[in-house]
Design a protein around this motif. Structure first.
Motif, short mmCIF file in Angstrom:
data_model
loop_
_atom_site.label_atom_id
_atom_site.label_comp_id
_atom_site.label_asym_id
_atom_site.label_seq_id
_atom_site.Cartn_x
_atom_site.Cartn_y
_atom_site.Cartn_z
N PHE A 145 -12.02 -38.54 26.14
CA PHE A 145 -13.03 -37.48 26.04
C PHE A 145 -13.93 -37.51 27.26
O PHE A 145 -14.64 -38.48 27.50
N ASN A 146 -13.89 -36.44 28.04
CA ASN A 146 -14.74 -36.29 29.21
C ASN A 146 -15.66 -35.11 28.95
O ASN A 146 -15.24 -33.95 29.04
N LEU A 147 -16.89 -35.39 28.62
CA LEU A 147 -17.86 -34.36 28.28
C LEU A 147 -18.17 -33.47 29.48
O LEU A 147 -18.39 -32.26 29.32
N PHE A 148 -18.17 -34.04 30.67
CA PHE A 148 -18.49 -33.27 31.86
C PHE A 148 -17.41 -32.24 32.18
O PHE A 148 -17.69 -31.15 32.65
N GLU A 149 -16.18 -32.58 31.88
CA GLU A 149 -15.08 -31.63 32.06
C GLU A 149 -15.20 -30.49 31.05
O GLU A 149 -14.93 -29.33 31.36
N ALA A 150 -15.63 -30.83 29.84
CA ALA A 150 -15.81 -29.80 28.82
C ALA A 150 -16.95 -28.85 29.20
O ALA A 150 -16.91 -27.67 28.85
N TRP A 151 -17.96 -29.36 29.88
CA TRP A 151 -19.07 -28.53 30.33
C TRP A 151 -18.75 -27.77 31.61
O TRP A 151 -19.54 -26.95 32.06
N GLY A 152 -17.64 -28.08 32.23
CA GLY A 152 -17.25 -27.41 33.47
C GLY A 152 -17.92 -28.00 34.70
O GLY A 152 -17.99 -27.35 35.75
N LEU A 153 -18.40 -29.24 34.60
CA LEU A 153 -19.03 -29.90 35.74
C LEU A 153 -17.99 -30.74 36.46
O LEU A 153 -17.16 -31.42 35.85
N ARG A 181 -16.08 -36.62 40.36
CA ARG A 181 -15.11 -37.09 41.35
C ARG A 181 -13.82 -37.61 40.73
O ARG A 181 -12.73 -37.31 41.18
N ASN A 182 -13.97 -38.40 39.70
CA ASN A 182 -12.82 -39.04 39.09
C ASN A 182 -12.92 -38.85 37.57
O ASN A 182 -14.01 -38.93 37.00
N ASP A 183 -11.81 -38.63 36.94
CA ASP A 183 -11.80 -38.43 35.49
C ASP A 183 -12.26 -39.69 34.76
O ASP A 183 -12.94 -39.60 33.74
N THR A 184 -11.94 -40.86 35.29
CA THR A 184 -12.35 -42.11 34.67
C THR A 184 -13.87 -42.25 34.68
O THR A 184 -14.46 -42.72 33.70
N ILE A 185 -14.50 -41.85 35.76
CA ILE A 185 -15.96 -41.92 35.84
C ILE A 185 -16.58 -40.99 34.80
O ILE A 185 -17.56 -41.34 34.14
N GLY A 186 -16.00 -39.81 34.62
CA GLY A 186 -16.49 -38.89 33.59
C GLY A 186 -16.38 -39.47 32.20
O GLY A 186 -17.28 -39.30 31.37
N ILE A 187 -15.29 -40.17 31.92
CA ILE A 187 -15.11 -40.79 30.60
C ILE A 187 -16.11 -41.92 30.40
O ILE A 187 -16.69 -42.06 29.33
N ILE A 188 -16.35 -42.72 31.44
CA ILE A 188 -17.31 -43.82 31.34
C ILE A 188 -18.72 -43.28 31.10
O ILE A 188 -19.46 -43.77 30.23
N LEU A 189 -19.10 -42.24 31.84
CA LEU A 189 -20.42 -41.65 31.65
C LEU A 189 -20.54 -41.00 30.27
O LEU A 189 -21.61 -41.03 29.66
N THR A 190 -19.46 -40.43 29.78
CA THR A 190 -19.47 -39.89 28.43
C THR A 190 -19.69 -41.01 27.41
O THR A 190 -20.40 -40.82 26.42
N GLY A 191 -19.09 -42.17 27.65
CA GLY A 191 -19.32 -43.32 26.78
C GLY A 191 -20.78 -43.73 26.75
O GLY A 191 -21.33 -44.06 25.70
N PHE A 192 -21.44 -43.70 27.92
CA PHE A 192 -22.87 -44.01 27.96
C PHE A 192 -23.68 -42.97 27.18
O PHE A 192 -24.64 -43.31 26.49
N LEU A 193 -23.30 -41.71 27.29
CA LEU A 193 -24.00 -40.66 26.55
C LEU A 193 -23.82 -40.83 25.04
O LEU A 193 -24.76 -40.63 24.26
N ILE A 194 -22.62 -41.19 24.62
CA ILE A 194 -22.37 -41.42 23.20
C ILE A 194 -23.18 -42.61 22.71
O ILE A 194 -23.76 -42.59 21.62
N ALA A 195 -23.25 -43.67 23.52
CA ALA A 195 -24.05 -44.84 23.15
C ALA A 195 -25.52 -44.47 23.05
O ALA A 195 -26.22 -44.93 22.13
#
Length: 102
Positions: free
Chosen positions: A40-48, A51-65
């Motif tokens: 789940f990459n929240l930034f991709e869902a928002w259209g933002l 740089r890397n899909d993995t970074i988006g997933i990690i940041l999404t994990g921080f947002l969920i936390a």
């Protein structure tokens, strides 16, 4: 998803009650794990663009936390309000037929 992560952390509450600092660490780990498992990459869902899909997933994990930590504080607030309005001492005194001493 943040509320689900909080529930999962409550399941292992016995191990996390040793130190309160472990709550944040456990919520971050569970949030990142949930985001990674769901891919789940929240930034991709928002259209933002990230740089890397993995970074988006990690940041999404921080947002969920962060969301689960927020839910924890909100639920503690409502539990405190409930305790304030339902005085347990008065309830025990009424059911046990006790008199006030002081």
């Amino acid at each position: 998803m943040g509320l689900a992560i909080l529930v999962a952390a409550k399941v292992v509450h016995r191990y996390l009650s040793v130190a309160q600092e472990f709550w944040a660490l456990a919520l971050v780990a569970l949030g990142m794990g949930a985001a990674w498992l769901a891919d789940f990459n929240l930034f991709e869902a928002w259209g933002l663009a990230v740089r890397n899909d993995t970074i988006g997933i990690i940041l999404t994990g921080f947002l969920i936390a962060g969301a689960s930590y927020f839910w924890r504080e909100v639920l503690y607030f409502f539990a405190g309000v409930a305790r304030k309005f339902t005085d347990e001492a008065k309830t025990i005194e009424k059911t046990e037929q006790l008199r006030r001493v002081a």
